[in-house]
Design a protein around this motif. Structure first.
Motif, mmCIF file in Angstrom:
data_model
loop_
_atom_site.group_PDB
_atom_site.id
_atom_site.type_symbol
_atom_site.label_atom_id
_atom_site.label_comp_id
_atom_site.label_asym_id
_atom_site.label_seq_id
_atom_site.Cartn_x
_atom_site.Cartn_y
_atom_site.Cartn_z
ATOM 1 N N MET A 1 0.608 -1.296 0.043
ATOM 2 C CA MET A 1 -0.125 0.012 -0.044
ATOM 3 C C MET A 1 0.868 1.135 -0.021
ATOM 4 O O MET A 1 1.594 1.338 0.930
ATOM 5 N N VAL A 2 0.714 1.920 -1.120
ATOM 6 C CA VAL A 2 1.273 3.301 -1.100
ATOM 7 C C VAL A 2 0.600 4.619 -1.111
ATOM 8 O O VAL A 2 -0.350 4.628 -1.846
ATOM 9 N N ALA A 3 0.937 5.328 -0.248
ATOM 10 C CA ALA A 3 0.439 6.681 -0.051
ATOM 11 C C ALA A 3 0.943 7.688 -1.033
ATOM 12 O O ALA A 3 2.182 7.668 -0.999
ATOM 13 N N LEU A 4 0.252 8.226 -1.727
ATOM 14 C CA LEU A 4 0.772 9.388 -2.535
ATOM 15 C C LEU A 4 0.300 10.748 -1.929
ATOM 16 O O LEU A 4 -0.844 10.886 -1.989
ATOM 17 N N ILE A 5 1.195 11.493 -1.419
ATOM 18 C CA ILE A 5 0.846 12.653 -0.698
ATOM 19 C C ILE A 5 1.466 13.802 -1.282
ATOM 20 O O ILE A 5 2.593 13.668 -2.180
ATOM 21 N N GLY A 6 1.128 15.022 -0.876
ATOM 22 C CA GLY A 6 1.555 16.090 -1.483
ATOM 23 C C GLY A 6 0.714 17.199 -1.357
ATOM 24 O O GLY A 6 -0.511 17.116 -0.846
ATOM 25 N N PRO A 7 1.066 18.417 -1.453
ATOM 26 C CA PRO A 7 0.113 19.874 -1.332
ATOM 27 C C PRO A 7 -0.810 19.647 -2.249
ATOM 28 O O PRO A 7 -0.689 18.852 -3.550
ATOM 29 N N ASN A 8 -1.954 20.510 -2.355
ATOM 30 C CA ASN A 8 -2.852 20.820 -3.314
ATOM 31 C C ASN A 8 -2.118 21.346 -4.357
ATOM 32 O O ASN A 8 -1.343 22.082 -4.544
ATOM 33 N N GLY A 9 -2.418 20.794 -5.713
ATOM 34 C CA GLY A 9 -1.825 21.359 -7.094
ATOM 35 C C GLY A 9 -0.442 20.770 -7.390
ATOM 36 O O GLY A 9 0.058 21.183 -7.957
ATOM 37 N N GLY A 10 0.026 19.784 -6.451
ATOM 38 C CA GLY A 10 1.461 19.262 -6.698
ATOM 39 C C GLY A 10 1.441 18.176 -7.767
ATOM 40 O O GLY A 10 2.428 18.142 -8.116
ATOM 41 N N ARG A 84 -19.344 -6.719 0.749
ATOM 42 C CA ARG A 84 -18.490 -5.972 1.009
ATOM 43 C C ARG A 84 -18.607 -4.687 1.314
ATOM 44 O O ARG A 84 -18.088 -3.998 2.215
ATOM 45 N N PHE A 85 -19.313 -3.967 0.564
ATOM 46 C CA PHE A 85 -19.559 -2.490 0.347
ATOM 47 C C PHE A 85 -20.858 -2.233 0.979
ATOM 48 O O PHE A 85 -21.365 -0.955 0.891
ATOM 49 N N ALA A 115 -10.301 -7.524 -9.218
ATOM 50 C CA ALA A 115 -9.289 -7.778 -8.758
ATOM 51 C C ALA A 115 -7.834 -7.474 -9.294
ATOM 52 O O ALA A 115 -7.140 -8.100 -9.445
ATOM 53 N N PRO A 116 -7.762 -6.111 -9.669
ATOM 54 C CA PRO A 116 -6.653 -5.654 -10.536
ATOM 55 C C PRO A 116 -5.290 -5.771 -9.742
ATOM 56 O O PRO A 116 -5.197 -5.610 -8.300
ATOM 57 N N LEU A 117 -4.137 -5.977 -10.688
ATOM 58 C CA LEU A 117 -2.915 -5.905 -9.949
ATOM 59 C C LEU A 117 -2.509 -4.593 -9.599
ATOM 60 O O LEU A 117 -1.737 -4.676 -8.464
ATOM 61 N N MET A 140 -8.576 -1.830 0.706
ATOM 62 C CA MET A 140 -7.141 -1.738 0.185
ATOM 63 C C MET A 140 -5.977 -2.797 0.587
ATOM 64 O O MET A 140 -5.244 -3.337 -0.219
ATOM 65 N N ARG A 141 -6.027 -2.908 2.056
ATOM 66 C CA ARG A 141 -5.269 -4.017 2.604
ATOM 67 C C ARG A 141 -5.468 -5.383 2.061
ATOM 68 O O ARG A 141 -4.620 -6.142 1.549
ATOM 69 N N GLU A 142 -6.723 -5.640 1.796
ATOM 70 C CA GLU A 142 -6.986 -7.141 1.288
ATOM 71 C C GLU A 142 -6.394 -7.175 -0.147
ATOM 72 O O GLU A 142 -5.751 -8.194 -0.375
ATOM 73 N N ARG A 143 -6.421 -6.063 -1.001
ATOM 74 C CA ARG A 143 -6.152 -6.075 -2.382
ATOM 75 C C ARG A 143 -4.385 -6.263 -2.415
ATOM 76 O O ARG A 143 -4.029 -7.037 -3.117
#
Length: 215
Positions: A1-10, A84-85, A115-117, A140-143
């Motif tokens: 699991m990867v978090a994509l972080i950054g300021p608005n408009g980054g 699930r949802f 179930a995408p890669l 997300m963790r399940e995937r």
């Protein structure tokens, strides 16, 4: 699991949309050695994408909205997604008549249906109550545990411990890439976000560089 972080408009949304092929960009994307533009109907097995927009322009039932762009879905798989949802009570309602949070659940179900890669999620936790924030993080963790890679644009930095890795994007470029537990220690983090940790475990505005305290 990867978090994509950054300021608005980054550049977080632009990066996700470029990978997904939702906007024109140079270069190419390969997943498991396959060029994404050449896989045809197998695309949903390689890539799932949830846009930051929760708008759905067609007045169609929830099940049809989940199937949009994903190819045929078995009744068994559709039943799993409904469970699930928690979409059963919404099954007969057109998606245009759902709340933003409810549409988020439908669009998340659509993103994971094949179930995408690789799962690309643009601010999926926005407009969710705490229960559904936790449920989405669980999905997300399940995937990820099933062998997928999740790339999720994230604004709530308090959720970083839920992720394995963090990529910091600003000014249209990757500024840092580190373990999620270490990204806040990166020298570029404070300068880009213009905040710093406070005594209560939260955040406070970081003084501009060069400002000196009064004597």
């Amino acid at each position: 699991m990867v978090a994509l972080i950054g300021p608005n408009g980054g550049g977080k949304t632009s990066l996700l949309r470029a990978i997904a092929g939702a906007e024109e960009a140079s270069g190419s994307v390969r997943i498991a050695g396959e060029r994404l533009t050449a896989v045809g109907s197998r695309r949903s097995r390689l890539l799932g994408f949830m846009s930051s927009s929760r708008e759905i322009g067609w007045e169609i039932p929830v099940a049809d909205a989940i199937a949009l762009g994903t190819g045929p879905i078995s009744a068994e798989r559709l039943g799993e997604l409904f469970e699930r949802f928690e979409l059963g009570p919404l099954a007969d309602r057109p998606v245009t008549r759902l709340s933003t949070g409810e549409r988020s659940r439908v669009l998340m179900a659509r993103a994971v249906a094949g179930a995408p890669l690789v799962l690309l999620l643009d601010e999926p936790l926005s407009n969710l109550d705490p229960y559904w924030v936790l449920q989405f993080l669980g999905a997300m963790r399940e995937r990820a545990e099933e062998g997928g890679c999740v790339l999720c644009a994230l604004h709530d930095l308090s959720l970083l411990p839920r992720f394995d890795r963090a990529v910091l994007v600003s000014d249209g470029a990757i500024q840092a890439d580190a373990a999620a537990s270490l990204i806040q220690d990166h020298p570029r983090f404070g300068a880009i976000f213009r905040v710093q940790p406070d005594e209560r475990g939260g955040w406070e505005v970081r003084p501009p560089e060069g400002r000196r305290s009064s004597p």
